[in-house]
Design a protein around this motif. Sequence first.
Motif, short mmCIF file in Angstrom:
data_model
loop_
_atom_site.label_atom_id
_atom_site.label_comp_id
_atom_site.label_asym_id
_atom_site.label_seq_id
_atom_site.Cartn_x
_atom_site.Cartn_y
_atom_site.Cartn_z
N GLU A 153 0.81 -1.22 0.00
CA GLU A 153 0.00 0.00 0.00
C GLU A 153 0.85 1.28 0.00
O GLU A 153 0.53 2.23 -0.70
N ALA A 154 1.92 1.31 0.75
CA ALA A 154 2.71 2.53 0.91
C ALA A 154 3.55 2.88 -0.32
O ALA A 154 3.85 4.05 -0.55
N THR A 155 3.91 1.90 -1.14
CA THR A 155 4.84 2.16 -2.24
C THR A 155 4.30 1.80 -3.62
O THR A 155 4.88 2.20 -4.63
N LEU A 156 3.22 1.06 -3.68
CA LEU A 156 2.74 0.50 -4.94
C LEU A 156 2.37 1.56 -5.97
O LEU A 156 2.73 1.44 -7.15
N ALA A 157 1.67 2.61 -5.60
CA ALA A 157 1.25 3.63 -6.56
C ALA A 157 2.46 4.29 -7.22
O ALA A 157 2.47 4.49 -8.44
N ARG A 158 3.47 4.59 -6.45
CA ARG A 158 4.68 5.21 -7.00
C ARG A 158 5.35 4.26 -8.01
O ARG A 158 5.80 4.67 -9.07
N CYS A 159 5.39 3.00 -7.68
CA CYS A 159 5.95 1.99 -8.57
C CYS A 159 5.17 1.92 -9.88
O CYS A 159 5.76 2.00 -10.97
N LEU A 160 3.87 1.80 -9.79
CA LEU A 160 3.03 1.67 -10.99
C LEU A 160 3.03 2.96 -11.81
O LEU A 160 2.98 2.91 -13.04
N ASP A 161 3.11 4.11 -11.13
CA ASP A 161 3.22 5.38 -11.86
C ASP A 161 4.50 5.43 -12.68
O ASP A 161 4.52 5.98 -13.78
N SER A 162 5.59 4.87 -12.14
CA SER A 162 6.84 4.87 -12.90
C SER A 162 6.73 3.98 -14.14
O SER A 162 7.37 4.24 -15.15
N LEU A 163 5.90 2.98 -14.07
CA LEU A 163 5.66 2.13 -15.24
C LEU A 163 4.80 2.88 -16.27
O LEU A 163 5.08 2.85 -17.46
N LEU A 164 3.80 3.59 -15.79
CA LEU A 164 2.97 4.39 -16.70
C LEU A 164 3.75 5.50 -17.38
O LEU A 164 3.39 5.93 -18.48
N ALA A 165 4.83 5.96 -16.77
CA ALA A 165 5.63 7.05 -17.32
C ALA A 165 6.66 6.57 -18.35
O ALA A 165 7.40 7.39 -18.91
N GLN A 166 6.71 5.28 -18.64
CA GLN A 166 7.70 4.76 -19.58
C GLN A 166 7.50 5.33 -20.99
O GLN A 166 6.38 5.47 -21.47
N THR A 167 8.61 5.64 -21.64
CA THR A 167 8.56 6.12 -23.02
C THR A 167 8.29 4.96 -23.98
O THR A 167 7.79 5.17 -25.08
N PHE A 168 8.62 3.75 -23.58
CA PHE A 168 8.32 2.54 -24.34
C PHE A 168 6.91 2.11 -23.94
O PHE A 168 6.64 1.89 -22.76
N LEU A 169 6.02 2.00 -24.89
CA LEU A 169 4.60 1.79 -24.58
C LEU A 169 4.11 0.36 -24.74
O LEU A 169 3.01 0.03 -24.29
N GLN A 170 4.90 -0.50 -25.36
CA GLN A 170 4.44 -1.87 -25.64
C GLN A 170 4.77 -2.82 -24.49
O GLN A 170 5.40 -3.84 -24.65
N TRP A 171 4.29 -2.46 -23.30
CA TRP A 171 4.49 -3.29 -22.11
C TRP A 171 3.14 -3.70 -21.54
O TRP A 171 2.13 -3.06 -21.79
N GLN A 172 3.19 -4.77 -20.79
CA GLN A 172 2.04 -5.22 -20.03
C GLN A 172 2.57 -5.61 -18.65
O GLN A 172 3.60 -6.28 -18.54
#
Length: 124
Positions: A16-35
Motif C-alpha cells: 500500500e505505501a509504495t505501490l502507486a509510485r511503482c506503478l506510476d513509474s511504469l505508466l511514465a515509460q517512453t516505451f509503450l508496448q508493455w504489459q
Amino acid sequence: MNPYQIQVVIPVYNGEATLARCLDSLLAQTFLQWQALVVDDASLDRTEDILREYAAKDNRFRCFRAERNCGAAGARNLALSVADAPYLAFLDADDVWEPTMLEVLCRCAKQWKGDVVQCQYLYE
C-alpha cells in the motif's frame, strides 16, 4: 499473438505505501508496448484496491491475487506461468524506474541479440 513486447512481472505483498509510485513509474515509460503482470501475494492492506484502480485506468495492468501468501518467488512464478511476451522485466513494488528504462533495455536486447540485459541501479 501477444501485442506486447515486454511483460513486467511485479510481485507485491502489503504494498500500500509504495505501490502507486511503482506503478506510476511504469505508466511514465517512453516505451509503450508493455504489459504488467502484477501478483498480489494475499496482501492484508489496500494493495488489492490500488491494483483495481490501476487496472481500471489502463488495460495493460493484468492483476492476479494469490489465494495464500507464497512469497515473492511464488508470486513471480505465478506471473511467469501466464507470460508470453518476447521479453520479461522484473520490478518490485517498492522500486521505481526511470522513464526510459524499458526503451533502453529493449533497444540493447535487440541490437546485441541478448537473451539477458541488465542495468545499473541506485539506492535512495
